[in-house]
Design an enzyme around this catalytic site. Structure first.
Site, PDB file in Angstrom:
ATOM      1  N   GLY A 150       0.770  -1.245   0.000  1.00 51.24           N
ATOM      2  CA  GLY A 150       0.000   0.000   0.000  1.00 51.24           C
ATOM      3  C   GLY A 150       0.797   1.287   0.000  1.00 51.24           C
ATOM      4  O   GLY A 150       0.311   2.316  -0.453  1.00 51.24           O
ATOM      5  N   GLU A 196       4.372   3.976   6.182  1.00 46.18           N
ATOM      6  CA  GLU A 196       3.175   3.122   6.161  1.00 46.18           C
ATOM      7  C   GLU A 196       2.047   3.891   5.474  1.00 46.18           C
ATOM      8  O   GLU A 196       1.944   5.113   5.602  1.00 46.18           O
ATOM      9  CB  GLU A 196       2.831   2.760   7.613  1.00 46.18           C
ATOM     10  CG  GLU A 196       1.627   1.905   7.858  1.00 46.18           C
ATOM     11  CD  GLU A 196       1.670   0.510   7.259  1.00 46.18           C
ATOM     12  OE1 GLU A 196       1.834   0.409   6.037  1.00 46.18           O
ATOM     13  OE2 GLU A 196       1.481  -0.471   8.018  1.00 46.18           O
ATOM     14  N   ASP A 197       1.205   3.181   4.720  1.00 44.62           N
ATOM     15  CA  ASP A 197       0.096   3.846   4.051  1.00 44.62           C
ATOM     16  C   ASP A 197      -0.952   4.314   5.055  1.00 44.62           C
ATOM     17  O   ASP A 197      -1.370   5.457   5.066  1.00 44.62           O
ATOM     18  CB  ASP A 197      -0.542   2.928   2.989  1.00 44.62           C
ATOM     19  CG  ASP A 197      -0.875   1.531   3.528  1.00 44.62           C
ATOM     20  OD1 ASP A 197      -0.596   1.263   4.711  1.00 44.62           O
ATOM     21  OD2 ASP A 197      -1.416   0.712   2.766  1.00 44.62           O
ATOM     22  N   ASP A 237      -4.472   1.592  10.982  1.00 51.46           N
ATOM     23  CA  ASP A 237      -5.895   1.345  11.222  1.00 51.46           C
ATOM     24  C   ASP A 237      -6.043   0.892  12.685  1.00 51.46           C
ATOM     25  O   ASP A 237      -6.172   1.726  13.582  1.00 51.46           O
ATOM     26  CB  ASP A 237      -6.342   0.279  10.209  1.00 51.46           C
ATOM     27  CG  ASP A 237      -7.825  -0.029  10.245  1.00 51.46           C
ATOM     28  OD1 ASP A 237      -8.604   0.855  10.610  1.00 51.46           O
ATOM     29  OD2 ASP A 237      -8.201  -1.156   9.899  1.00 51.46           O
ATOM     30  N   LYS A 288      -6.567   6.175  11.328  1.00 51.58           N
ATOM     31  CA  LYS A 288      -7.977   6.144  11.738  1.00 51.58           C
ATOM     32  C   LYS A 288      -8.031   6.047  13.256  1.00 51.58           C
ATOM     33  O   LYS A 288      -8.039   4.935  13.804  1.00 51.58           O
ATOM     34  CB  LYS A 288      -8.670   4.917  11.143  1.00 51.58           C
ATOM     35  CG  LYS A 288      -8.839   4.932   9.638  1.00 51.58           C
ATOM     36  CD  LYS A 288      -9.557   3.655   9.222  1.00 51.58           C
ATOM     37  CE  LYS A 288      -9.701   3.535   7.734  1.00 51.58           C
ATOM     38  NZ  LYS A 288     -10.135   2.178   7.335  1.00 51.58           N
ATOM     39  N   PHE A 323     -13.673   2.607   5.165  1.00 51.32           N
ATOM     40  CA  PHE A 323     -12.724   1.993   4.241  1.00 51.32           C
ATOM     41  C   PHE A 323     -12.393   2.948   3.089  1.00 51.32           C
ATOM     42  O   PHE A 323     -13.283   3.571   2.513  1.00 51.32           O
ATOM     43  CB  PHE A 323     -13.306   0.688   3.690  1.00 51.32           C
ATOM     44  CG  PHE A 323     -12.308  -0.125   2.938  1.00 51.32           C
ATOM     45  CD1 PHE A 323     -11.380  -0.904   3.603  1.00 51.32           C
ATOM     46  CD2 PHE A 323     -12.291  -0.112   1.544  1.00 51.32           C
ATOM     47  CE1 PHE A 323     -10.445  -1.659   2.902  1.00 51.32           C
ATOM     48  CE2 PHE A 323     -11.365  -0.861   0.836  1.00 51.32           C
ATOM     49  CZ  PHE A 323     -10.446  -1.622   1.517  1.00 51.32           C
ATOM     50  N   VAL A 324     -11.115   3.077   2.768  1.00 55.30           N
ATOM     51  CA  VAL A 324     -10.689   3.972   1.685  1.00 55.30           C
ATOM     52  C   VAL A 324      -9.865   3.215   0.632  1.00 55.30           C
ATOM     53  O   VAL A 324      -9.231   2.207   0.948  1.00 55.30           O
ATOM     54  CB  VAL A 324      -9.857   5.169   2.215  1.00 55.30           C
ATOM     55  CG1 VAL A 324     -10.724   6.135   2.995  1.00 55.30           C
ATOM     56  CG2 VAL A 324      -8.666   4.709   3.069  1.00 55.30           C
ATOM     57  N   ARG A 348      -5.496   0.860  -6.693  1.00 52.38           N
ATOM     58  CA  ARG A 348      -4.202   1.412  -6.259  1.00 52.38           C
ATOM     59  C   ARG A 348      -3.711   2.538  -7.166  1.00 52.38           C
ATOM     60  O   ARG A 348      -2.951   3.394  -6.750  1.00 52.38           O
ATOM     61  CB  ARG A 348      -3.134   0.314  -6.253  1.00 52.38           C
ATOM     62  CG  ARG A 348      -3.358  -0.780  -5.230  1.00 52.38           C
ATOM     63  CD  ARG A 348      -2.083  -1.609  -5.095  1.00 52.38           C
ATOM     64  NE  ARG A 348      -2.319  -2.906  -4.475  1.00 52.38           N
ATOM     65  CZ  ARG A 348      -2.354  -3.126  -3.164  1.00 52.38           C
ATOM     66  NH1 ARG A 348      -2.186  -2.122  -2.327  1.00 52.38           N
ATOM     67  NH2 ARG A 348      -2.556  -4.329  -2.688  1.00 52.38           N
TER      68      ARG A 348
HETATM   69  P1  5GP Z   1      -3.612  -2.213  10.976  1.00 58.66           P
HETATM   70  O1  5GP Z   1      -2.646  -3.325  11.235  1.00 58.66           O
HETATM   71  O2  5GP Z   1      -3.158  -0.878  11.505  1.00 58.66           O
HETATM   72  O3  5GP Z   1      -4.999  -2.554  11.465  1.00 58.66           O
HETATM   73  O4  5GP Z   1      -3.828  -2.124   9.428  1.00 58.66           O
HETATM   74  C1  5GP Z   1      -2.848  -1.711   8.581  1.00 58.66           C
HETATM   75  C2  5GP Z   1      -3.066  -2.230   7.179  1.00 58.66           C
HETATM   76  O5  5GP Z   1      -4.431  -2.577   6.893  1.00 58.66           O
HETATM   77  C3  5GP Z   1      -2.712  -1.132   6.210  1.00 58.66           C
HETATM   78  O6  5GP Z   1      -1.337  -1.139   5.912  1.00 58.66           O
HETATM   79  C4  5GP Z   1      -3.597  -1.459   5.028  1.00 58.66           C
HETATM   80  O7  5GP Z   1      -2.928  -2.367   4.180  1.00 58.66           O
HETATM   81  C5  5GP Z   1      -4.817  -2.126   5.622  1.00 58.66           C
HETATM   82  N1  5GP Z   1      -5.933  -1.146   5.754  1.00 58.66           N
HETATM   83  C6  5GP Z   1      -6.425  -0.629   6.892  1.00 58.66           C
HETATM   84  N2  5GP Z   1      -7.446   0.225   6.650  1.00 58.66           N
HETATM   85  C7  5GP Z   1      -7.596   0.255   5.300  1.00 58.66           C
HETATM   86  C8  5GP Z   1      -8.493   0.964   4.418  1.00 58.66           C
HETATM   87  O8  5GP Z   1      -9.368   1.762   4.802  1.00 58.66           O
HETATM   88  N3  5GP Z   1      -8.333   0.733   3.081  1.00 58.66           N
HETATM   89  C9  5GP Z   1      -7.407  -0.124   2.588  1.00 58.66           C
HETATM   90  N4  5GP Z   1      -7.355  -0.253   1.259  1.00 58.66           N
HETATM   91  N5  5GP Z   1      -6.543  -0.803   3.387  1.00 58.66           N
HETATM   92  C10 5GP Z   1      -6.639  -0.616   4.729  1.00 58.66           C
END
Ligand code: 5GP
Length: 177
Positions: free
Chosen positions: A48, A102-103, A106, A134, A155-156, A168
Site C-alpha cells: 500500500g 506506512e500507508d 488502522d 484512523k 474503508f478507503v 491502487r
Molecule cells: P492495521 O494493522 O493498523 O490494522 O492495518 C494496517 C493495514 O491494513 C494497512 O497497511 C492497510 O494495508 C490495511 N488497511 C487498513 N485500513 C484500510 C483501508 O481503509 N483501506 C485499505 N485499502 N486498506 C486498509
C-alpha cells in the site's frame, strides 16, 4: 470528481491529488528539518505505501536511503493472534536512524507486531511516517510521528490503497459510500 465503482462497491471522492501532495510536502519539509545532517534509512511497507513512499522520497533534500519490505502474516500465539515476518529486510539497521513509511494505521496491529522486531536490530532511532490514520479504529496505540491525515473509520481506496487488488492506481483517495 465523480463517485466511482471498484469491484461491486461505490466510493466517493475524499482527498484530492492536490491535498495529498500538499500534506506530503509538509511531511517532507519536517523530515528535512528534523534529520538535517543525518542520513535516515526509510523502510516502506508494501504494497500500500509504494506511492506515498515514492512521492515523499522525491520531496526529500537530505541524504536518505530507502528499502521496501513486505510483511507476510502467519497465525501465531500472540495476544493479537497474528504474527508477521518481514520479507526483504536485508539491510543492517544497527545505529541507523530509521523511519517507517506506512500507508495507513488502522487498528495499529501491524506496527504493534513489527516495531519490537525492528528494535531488536538496535537502530539509533525509530520513527513512523503514515499517510493516513484512523483514530477511531485503534486497538494497539501507535505513535505516528509524521502524519498526513487523520480520517474517519471508513474503508478507503486509491493512491496505493486497494480494494481486493484494485484501485491502487487512483491519484486521489476515495471513501466507501
Ligand atoms: P492495521 O494493522 O493498523 O490494522 O492495518 C494496517 C493495514 O491494513 C494497512 O497497511 C492497510 O494495508 C490495511 N488497511 C487498513 N485500513 C484500510 C483501508 O481503509 N483501506 C485499505 N485499502 N486498506 C486498509
Amino acid at each position: 470528481m465523480p463517485v466511482i465503482n471498484v469491484h461491486d462497491k461505490k466510493f466517493s471522492p475524499f482527498l484530492s491529488e492536490q491535498e495529498i501532495q500538499q500534506q506530503i510536502k509538509k511531511i517532507a519539509a519536517a523530515i528535512n528539518e528534523d534529520y538535517a545532517g543525518m542520513r535516515p534509512m526509510f523502510i516502506a511497507i508494501l504494497n500500500g505505501s509504494f506511492m506515498f513512499a515514492a512521492d515523499l522520497f522525491k520531496y526529500l533534500t537530505i541524504d536518505a536511503e530507502i528499502c521496501f519490505i513486505k510483511l507476510a502474516s502467519y497465525k501465531g500465539t500472540t495476544s493479537s493472534g497474528q504474527m508477521f515476518t518481514a520479507i526483504g529486510l536485508d539491510v543492517d539497521l544497527i545505529g541507523k536512524d530509521v523511519i517507517i513509511i506506512e500507508d495507513i494505521v488502522d487498528t495499529g496491529r501491524t506496527l504493534n507486531e513489527f516495531l519490537p522486531k525492528l528494535m531488536h536490530q538496535q537502530p539509533a532511532s525509530l520513527k513512523i511516517a503514515a499517510l493516513l490514520h484512523k483514530p477511531d479504529a485503534v486497538k494497539f496505540p501507535i505513535r505516528v510521528d509524521y502524519l498526513g491525515f487523520s480520517i474517519p473509520n471508513k474503508f478507503v481506496v486509491g493512491y496505493g490503497l486497494d480494494y481486493d487488488g484494485l484501485g491502487r492506481n487512483l491519484r486521489e483517495i476515495y471513501q466507501l459510500v
